[in-house]
Design a protein around this motif. Structure first.
Motif, mmCIF file in Angstrom:
data_model
loop_
_atom_site.group_PDB
_atom_site.id
_atom_site.type_symbol
_atom_site.label_atom_id
_atom_site.label_comp_id
_atom_site.label_asym_id
_atom_site.label_seq_id
_atom_site.Cartn_x
_atom_site.Cartn_y
_atom_site.Cartn_z
ATOM 1 N N THR A 264 22.035 29.504 -15.463
ATOM 2 C CA THR A 264 21.470 29.662 -14.125
ATOM 3 C C THR A 264 19.951 29.735 -14.220
ATOM 4 N N VAL A 265 19.280 28.892 -13.463
ATOM 5 C CA VAL A 265 17.818 28.877 -13.430
ATOM 6 C C VAL A 265 17.356 29.807 -12.318
ATOM 7 N N ARG A 266 16.618 30.847 -12.683
ATOM 8 C CA ARG A 266 16.165 31.830 -11.699
ATOM 9 C C ARG A 266 14.643 31.992 -11.675
ATOM 10 N N LEU A 278 6.281 35.804 -15.278
ATOM 11 C CA LEU A 278 7.535 35.206 -14.830
ATOM 12 C C LEU A 278 7.477 35.119 -13.313
ATOM 13 N N GLU A 279 7.511 33.902 -12.797
ATOM 14 C CA GLU A 279 7.390 33.654 -11.365
ATOM 15 C C GLU A 279 8.686 33.038 -10.834
ATOM 16 N N ASP A 280 8.805 33.024 -9.503
ATOM 17 C CA ASP A 280 9.936 32.336 -8.889
ATOM 18 C C ASP A 280 9.870 30.848 -9.231
ATOM 19 N N VAL A 281 11.018 30.204 -9.235
ATOM 20 C CA VAL A 281 11.059 28.775 -9.540
ATOM 21 C C VAL A 281 10.390 27.990 -8.423
ATOM 22 N N SER A 286 15.544 24.730 -6.645
ATOM 23 C CA SER A 286 15.413 24.807 -8.104
ATOM 24 C C SER A 286 16.227 25.949 -8.692
ATOM 25 N N ALA A 287 16.492 26.974 -7.892
ATOM 26 C CA ALA A 287 17.305 28.104 -8.365
ATOM 27 C C ALA A 287 18.773 27.726 -8.210
ATOM 28 N N ALA A 288 19.406 27.385 -9.326
ATOM 29 C CA ALA A 288 20.792 26.907 -9.248
ATOM 30 C C ALA A 288 21.470 27.060 -10.606
ATOM 31 N N THR A 289 22.787 26.903 -10.604
ATOM 32 C CA THR A 289 23.578 26.960 -11.832
ATOM 33 C C THR A 289 23.890 25.536 -12.285
ATOM 34 N N ILE A 290 23.686 25.276 -13.584
ATOM 35 C CA ILE A 290 23.847 23.935 -14.148
ATOM 36 C C ILE A 290 24.929 23.961 -15.221
ATOM 37 N N PRO A 291 25.822 22.986 -15.227
ATOM 38 C CA PRO A 291 26.823 22.918 -16.299
ATOM 39 C C PRO A 291 26.180 22.460 -17.606
ATOM 40 N N LEU A 292 26.676 22.981 -18.729
ATOM 41 C CA LEU A 292 26.141 22.627 -20.036
ATOM 42 C C LEU A 292 27.084 21.674 -20.760
ATOM 43 N N PRO A 293 26.565 20.595 -21.303
ATOM 44 C CA PRO A 293 27.416 19.721 -22.127
ATOM 45 C C PRO A 293 27.841 20.457 -23.396
ATOM 46 N N ARG A 294 28.994 20.122 -23.931
ATOM 47 C CA ARG A 294 29.542 20.837 -25.095
ATOM 48 C C ARG A 294 28.575 20.865 -26.290
ATOM 49 N N PRO A 295 27.935 19.743 -26.647
ATOM 50 C CA PRO A 295 27.021 19.803 -27.797
ATOM 51 C C PRO A 295 25.883 20.796 -27.598
ATOM 52 N N THR A 376 24.802 13.318 -8.197
ATOM 53 C CA THR A 376 24.996 14.196 -9.357
ATOM 54 C C THR A 376 23.672 14.441 -10.080
ATOM 55 N N VAL A 377 22.875 13.389 -10.223
ATOM 56 C CA VAL A 377 21.557 13.553 -10.854
ATOM 57 C C VAL A 377 20.708 14.518 -10.041
ATOM 58 N N GLN A 378 20.787 14.430 -8.731
ATOM 59 C CA GLN A 378 20.041 15.351 -7.874
ATOM 60 C C GLN A 378 20.434 16.794 -8.153
ATOM 61 N N ARG A 379 21.742 17.044 -8.291
ATOM 62 C CA ARG A 379 22.206 18.417 -8.535
ATOM 63 C C ARG A 379 21.787 18.908 -9.914
ATOM 64 N N VAL A 380 21.780 18.018 -10.901
ATOM 65 C CA VAL A 380 21.369 18.425 -12.250
ATOM 66 C C VAL A 380 19.884 18.768 -12.276
ATOM 67 N N LEU A 381 19.074 17.912 -11.655
ATOM 68 C CA LEU A 381 17.625 18.139 -11.643
ATOM 69 C C LEU A 381 17.199 19.151 -10.588
ATOM 70 N N ARG A 382 18.127 19.468 -9.658
ATOM 71 C CA ARG A 382 17.862 20.449 -8.593
ATOM 72 C C ARG A 382 16.703 20.017 -7.686
ATOM 73 N N HIS A 383 16.707 18.745 -7.325
ATOM 74 C CA HIS A 383 15.747 18.263 -6.342
ATOM 75 C C HIS A 383 16.119 18.813 -4.966
ATOM 76 N N SER A 384 15.125 18.917 -4.089
ATOM 77 C CA SER A 384 15.362 19.481 -2.761
ATOM 78 C C SER A 384 16.213 18.571 -1.885
ATOM 79 N N SER A 385 16.204 17.258 -2.175
ATOM 80 C CA SER A 385 17.004 16.324 -1.387
ATOM 81 C C SER A 385 17.328 15.098 -2.221
ATOM 82 N N LEU A 386 18.326 14.340 -1.764
ATOM 83 C CA LEU A 386 18.690 13.107 -2.449
ATOM 84 C C LEU A 386 17.561 12.086 -2.355
#
Length: 421
Positions: A264-266, A278-281, A286-295, A376-386
């Motif tokens: 989670t990016v906080r 340490l500042e807000d994102v 930008s504050a969101a939870t991201i899935p991690l690839p297994r490697p 999906t790329v938008q959600r990974v990078l946490r852009h404000s919009s598509l």
């Protein structure tokens, strides 16, 4: 006074600051009133009108600005005075501290020295254009006296000065124009100016930075060279899930769930006002939870083990910050040191020298080339919009689409130029 012209009430004494309207010998009407100036002082200014009503309207407008705390723009108010007011009253309360730091630096180091003495009301597009065109030809090390603060003299401060030609880049100059546009637009919005002269200025090239990203082969080459680096996990995280430099340096173990394969990016780590904070994102998105690839889970697990070993070796000297990426004593890492380490890593890996932030762009580019959809790329990078995602990576998306369409060739027979006998 002409017939039909309303007159002010004569039955009471005017309050202090209410203003006074009188007819001049040239037939115009003039009102005088004390107002606040950008430097926090008080000054008596005059407004004019062809009729009493016109003059009164101008007076009311000035008094309304005074009630809202907006400084009066007088004929003597300079660009530098207004920029000081804009930073303090408009920019600082409404933006992130890290953004304010870049704005303050632009104003202090470039805008004020360049056009700060010009009268705000008299500022023309030609003045701005001439100033910006000249910036690319001036060594900033010489102009700002950077060598004076260095312990070891370089270039300008040497016994035999040798200019280092530290010129501003085109993106830096365009950034100055954007800051000036924002400031002057605020002046227009507050009725201090009738037009934004900076909007009439166009510079060569696009305001859009051309993103540089690694190819799949370069990404593998970089990670291979970084395998034994103590911050190997930092480069892997930045490349695999597209964290910004500050977000990666501000990541805490409490925000990493290795078992659940997510983080989670906080917050983000930045140097602000001379100190690491340490500042807000960057944005709410930008504050969101991201899935991690297994490697990447395996990489972070190994990194955690190495960090525990460093903690044991440091003993009482260990700083318990809880951060994922730290110095050997557990403290936060200076962002500029990350830039230097990455430049050295690129040289060792024999890949193109790019910025740390370009690992984020590499993440997006690689996802697109692997067929991942834009949402999906938008959600990974946490852009404000598509729209931000597709606009930033339009060239990559179009290239992937062309490659996909080219695969339709398999459905068409090859051209046969031979003729049947």
């Amino acid at each position: 006074m002409s017939v039909g012209t309303p007159e002010p009430s004569r039955g009471r004494k005017r309050a202090n600051g209410e203003g006074h309207i009188r007819q001049r010998r040239d037939g115009r009407y003039e009102a005088q009133v004390f107002v606040s100036t950008a430097d926090g002082g008080r000054k008596r200014v005059s407004v004019y009108g062809k009729s009493w009503d016109d003059c009164h309207d101008e007076l009311i407008k000035l008094q309304d600005q005074e009630r809202r705390g907006i400084p009066a723009v007088t004929t003597t108010m300079t660009v530098g005075e207004y920029m000081t007011y804009w930073l303090r009253e408009i920019a600082e309360p409404g933006i992130r501290r890290t953004t304010y730091t870049t704005y303050e630096g632009a104003v202090r180091l470039h805008i004020v020295p360049g056009i700060g003495r010009r009268k705000l009301k008299a500022l023309q597009a030609a003045h701005i254009r001439t100033w910006l065109n000249g910036l690319g030809k001036v060594c900033q090390c010489c102009a700002q006296g950077k060598d004076e603060a260095r312990k070891v003299p370089r270039c300008c401060a040497k016994p035999r000065p040798a200019c280092c030609r530290d010129h501003l880049s085109s993106p830096s100059i365009r950034h100055l124009l954007r800051v000036l546009r924002a400031a002057l637009q605020a002046a227009v919005d507050e009725d201090l100016l009738t037009r934004n002269a900076a909007r009439q200025v166009r510079l060569r090239g696009s305001d859009k930075r051309k993103e540089r990203a690694f190819t799949a082969a370069e990404a593998r080459q970089l990670l291979g060279a970084a395998r034994e680096h103590r911050l190997y996990a930092l480069w892997a995280v930045a490349l695999a899930v597209g964290l910004r430099r500050g977000e990666a340096l501000g990541l805490r173990w409490a925000d990493v769930d290795l078992a659940g394969r997510r983080l989670t990016v906080r917050q983000a780590l930045h140097r602000v006002d001379g100190a690491l904070r340490l500042e807000d994102v960057k944005t709410d998105a930008s504050a969101a939870t991201i899935p991690l690839p297994r490697p990447l889970v395996a990489v972070l697990t190994e990194h955690r083990t190495r960090q525990l070993e460093e903690r044991s070796e440091a003993g009482k000297d260990w700083q318990d910050t809880g951060l994922v990426f730290t110095t050997k004593l557990g403290g936060p890492i200076e962002p500029r040191n990350v830039n230097r380490m990455f430049a050295t890593l690129c040289e060792r890996a024999k890949v193109r020298p790019v910025r740390v932030h370009d690992l984020r762009h590499s993440c997006a580019t690689l996802l697109f080339t692997m067929g991942v959809d834009a949402a999906t790329v938008q959600r990974v990078l946490r852009h404000s919009s598509l729209a931000v995602t597709t606009g930033t990576y339009l060239e990559v998306i179009e290239r992937v689409q062309r490659d996909a369409v080219d695969k339709m060739d398999a459905f068409f027979p090859a051209d046969d130029d031979s003729e049947e006998a």
